[in-house]
Write a protein that holds these residues in place. Structure first.
Motif, short mmCIF file in Angstrom:
data_model
loop_
_atom_site.label_atom_id
_atom_site.label_comp_id
_atom_site.label_asym_id
_atom_site.label_seq_id
_atom_site.Cartn_x
_atom_site.Cartn_y
_atom_site.Cartn_z
N LYS A 1 0.89 -1.28 0.08
CA LYS A 1 0.13 0.00 0.07
C LYS A 1 0.90 1.31 -0.13
O LYS A 1 1.99 1.44 0.77
N ILE A 2 0.47 2.15 -0.73
CA ILE A 2 1.10 3.38 -0.78
C ILE A 2 0.05 4.43 -0.25
O ILE A 2 -0.88 4.63 -1.09
N ASP A 3 0.23 5.13 0.72
CA ASP A 3 -0.72 6.24 1.03
C ASP A 3 -2.06 5.62 1.11
O ASP A 3 -3.05 6.22 0.76
N GLY A 4 -2.11 4.25 1.58
CA GLY A 4 -3.53 3.65 1.78
C GLY A 4 -4.08 3.29 0.61
O GLY A 4 -4.99 2.71 0.62
N GLY A 5 -3.49 3.32 -0.81
CA GLY A 5 -4.02 2.78 -1.57
C GLY A 5 -2.95 1.85 -2.67
O GLY A 5 -1.70 1.56 -2.10
N SER A 6 -3.46 1.15 -3.71
CA SER A 6 -2.57 0.24 -4.30
C SER A 6 -1.46 1.00 -5.01
O SER A 6 -1.51 2.15 -5.28
N ILE A 7 -0.55 0.24 -5.48
CA ILE A 7 0.39 0.87 -6.35
C ILE A 7 -0.09 1.68 -7.67
O ILE A 7 0.17 2.92 -8.18
N PHE A 8 -1.29 0.80 -8.60
CA PHE A 8 -1.83 1.38 -9.27
C PHE A 8 -2.67 2.63 -8.97
O PHE A 8 -2.57 3.74 -9.70
N ASP A 9 -3.41 2.65 -7.62
CA ASP A 9 -4.26 3.80 -7.53
C ASP A 9 -2.99 5.16 -7.28
O ASP A 9 -3.57 6.14 -7.73
N PHE A 10 -1.88 4.84 -6.83
CA PHE A 10 -0.93 5.68 -6.41
C PHE A 10 -0.47 6.34 -7.81
O PHE A 10 -0.48 7.63 -7.63
N PHE A 11 -0.24 5.62 -8.61
CA PHE A 11 0.14 6.29 -9.98
C PHE A 11 -0.98 7.14 -10.62
O PHE A 11 -0.65 8.32 -11.22
N ASP A 12 -1.99 6.47 -10.53
CA ASP A 12 -3.25 7.22 -11.09
C ASP A 12 -3.54 8.46 -10.72
O ASP A 12 -3.69 9.59 -11.09
N ASN A 13 -3.70 8.43 -9.28
CA ASN A 13 -3.71 9.76 -8.50
C ASN A 13 -2.84 10.85 -8.51
O ASN A 13 -3.18 11.85 -8.66
N LEU A 14 -1.70 10.43 -8.34
CA LEU A 14 -0.54 11.34 -8.48
C LEU A 14 -0.23 12.06 -9.91
O LEU A 14 -0.30 12.92 -9.87
N SER A 15 -0.54 11.19 -10.93
CA SER A 15 -0.52 11.92 -12.13
C SER A 15 -1.52 12.46 -12.50
O SER A 15 -1.52 13.79 -13.07
N SER A 16 -2.86 11.92 -12.47
CA SER A 16 -4.04 12.78 -13.14
C SER A 16 -4.55 13.86 -11.76
O SER A 16 -5.06 14.82 -12.31
N ASN A 17 -4.40 13.73 -10.84
CA ASN A 17 -4.84 14.84 -9.81
C ASN A 17 -3.63 15.60 -9.64
O ASN A 17 -4.10 16.93 -9.28
N ILE A 18 -2.38 15.47 -9.42
CA ILE A 18 -1.36 16.41 -8.84
C ILE A 18 -0.48 16.58 -10.12
O ILE A 18 -0.42 17.84 -10.49
N LEU A 19 0.06 15.77 -10.62
CA LEU A 19 1.16 16.20 -11.58
C LEU A 19 0.83 16.90 -12.89
O LEU A 19 1.15 17.80 -13.41
N MET A 20 -0.72 16.43 -13.17
CA MET A 20 -1.24 17.17 -14.40
C MET A 20 -1.62 18.49 -14.30
O MET A 20 -1.57 19.44 -14.94
N THR A 21 -2.20 18.70 -12.86
CA THR A 21 -2.67 20.04 -12.57
C THR A 21 -1.43 20.89 -12.56
O THR A 21 -1.28 22.04 -12.91
N LEU A 22 -0.31 20.40 -11.95
CA LEU A 22 0.95 20.97 -11.75
C LEU A 22 1.37 21.43 -13.13
O LEU A 22 1.84 22.73 -13.44
N GLY A 23 1.66 20.44 -14.03
CA GLY A 23 1.79 20.74 -15.39
C GLY A 23 1.17 21.80 -16.21
O GLY A 23 1.82 22.74 -16.84
#
Ligand code: PFF
Length: 447
Positions: A367-389
């Motif tokens: 678990k990363i931050d309470g979710g699976s590895i898949f969830d981690f990459f999905d959330n990180l990229s679509s909610n944070i990295l993309m907004t930042l980009g």
């Protein structure tokens, strides 16, 4: 060596629309609409798409076409070699993260296409059986890995061929086909008895559903759907002829992306309602609910095949755009051959994607931050990295580049009357409205 480029206006347009139209439209948009209250969500989505995302899209277009270089070099050269080049590097790396897990879902589409070809959905099984079919499949080790491998291999093979002969040719054939397939399913879905409830759900707004969280979700989805904040549009724009009109190309892409999302909604929701199912069934909507629906409807076996071919084609025209960002970087900056660039990226994305794929089964305990590895990459990229980009991109265009250069690029040296006329409004949207709205919605979505 001469740089490859798109051979025609139509080619450039379908390639960009191909990048935009993908799993985001056919898989994600319908279930987000389902989860966030239907029509009210669609209204915010449309507003945000045109007021915030279109100006960002145009900003990326301007950066790419002005520089005629890969995303990293575009930021480096246009900023005169300052720290902005790290933003360029960021926009090269993020699409690779997305490609890694996107390819896993692409692999699910491959598997479901095979299942539909063997008419596995028409055996009149219960809804629970489809749930089990999906969860058994994603939690197994080899079948999803095989799908991921095939999908990523197909992506790399198209990109290896190049811009004009690979990406453009593939998109020119596939995008019109995709359009007809999705329209055909939507028309069919509308003829089902009970379809009206689904249409009402999509088009009758309930404004009490508009919350800060729904706005943040709509914005994140609009970024994802238009491939923003990733260097993708920038890279494709760098292959677009200087004579083309940035405003019409960008608007046409945004409109087609929206149309595809809405038509996908019309293809899916009426069918879901016609069989009395729950529209809010999350990511499983396409892989659990729909196969059940296909099993119930007349000619469902055929519709299932058309649907999963469409899903696969839509996913491929997007994944090739993600890979191209890093290929352009490796070829132009690191002197890789196109072939080696694709092989290297295939290997890197395969490993990360394999971890994401296994996180539904053998690695589900991690678990990363309470979710699976898949969830981690999905959330990180679509909610944070993309907004930042996206935020960094509008700030770059609005506050770092020279206004006269942007004007020059956007209006083709002052020769396009409509572009000249609306430049003032666009400038305000890019410089003030978009950055403030992004920060506001992002922070509001967090609380
Ligand atoms: N726009 C694609 C979709 O809606 O599925 C996803 C995507 C493509 C995201 C390309 C990012 C990107 F660079």
């Amino acid at each position: 060596m001469r740089r490859d480029s798109f051979g025609s206006r139509f080619g450039a347009l379908v390639a960009m629309a191909g990048s935009a139209v993908g799993l985001g439209n056919l898989w994600r948009f319908p279930y987000l609409v389902g989860e966030n209250g239907g029509a009210a969500f669609i209204i915010i989505y449309i507003l945000l798409s045109f007021l915030i995302c279109l100006p960002i899209f145009i900003s990326e277009f301007v950066i790419g076409r002005r520089s005629q270089k890969n995303a990293f070099a575009a930021f480096r050269d246009l900023s005169g070699g300052s720290a902005w080049r790290f933003v360029g590097l960021f926009t090269v790396i993020v699409p690779l993260i997305v490609l890694s897990y996107y390819s896993v879902i692409g692999g699910w589409s491959v598997e479901y296409l095979f299942k539909s070809l063997s008419f596995s959905f028409t055996e009149n099984a219960s809804q629970g059986a489809f749930h089990t079919m999906f969860s058994d499949f994603v939690s197994s080790t080899w079948a999803p890995l095989a799908g991921h491998t095939l999908f990523l291999l197909a992506t790399a093979m198209i990109v290896i061929v190049g811009i004009k002969d690979g990406i453009e040719k593939f998109s020119k054939v596939m995008m019109p086909m995709l359009f007809f397939m999705v329209i055909a399913i939507a028309i069919y879905a509308l003829t089902l008895p009970g379809a009206k409830a689904g249409v009402d759900y999509l088009f009758n707004p309930d404004f009490s559903k508009i919350t800060g969280k729904a706005c943040a979700t709509a914005l994140g989805q609009a970024f994802f759907s238009l491939s923003l904040g990733f260097g993708t549009i920038m890279t494709y724009a760098s292959y677009v002829n200087k004579k083309e009109n940035i405003l019409t190309q960008s608007t046409a892409t945004a409109v087609s992306d929206l149309m595809f999302a809405l038509i996908a909604g019309v293809a899916i929701m009426p069918a879901v309602f016609a069989f009395g199912l729950n529209p809010q069934s999350g990511p499983g909507l396409v892989f659990e609910t729909l196969p059940f629906v296909f099993g119930q409807m007349p000619a469902g076996g055929l519709i299932a095949i058309i649907f999963f071919v469409a899903l696969l084609v839509a996913a491929l025209t997007s994944s090739i755009s993600m890979m191209e960002v890093a290929v352009a970087y490796l070829v132009e900056e690191k002197k890789f051959s196109r072939l080696w660039a694709c092989i290297t990226l295939f290997a890197g994305c395969w490993i990360v994607g394999a971890l994401c794929s296994l996180s539904f089964g053998p690695l589900s305990h991690i678990k990363i931050d309470g979710g699976s590895i898949f969830d981690f990459f999905d959330n990180l990229s679509s909610n944070i990295l993309m907004t930042l980009g996206s935020l960094l991109t509008v700030l770059f265009v609005g506050w770092k580049l020279k206004k006269t250069d942007i004007y020059d690029e956007f209006t083709n040296g002052g020769t396009l009357p409509l572009n000249v006329r609306i430049f003032g409004v666009l400038w305000v949207l890019i410089r003030y409205v978009a950055p403030v709205a992004i920060i506001f919605i992002f922070v509001y979505g967090l609380i």
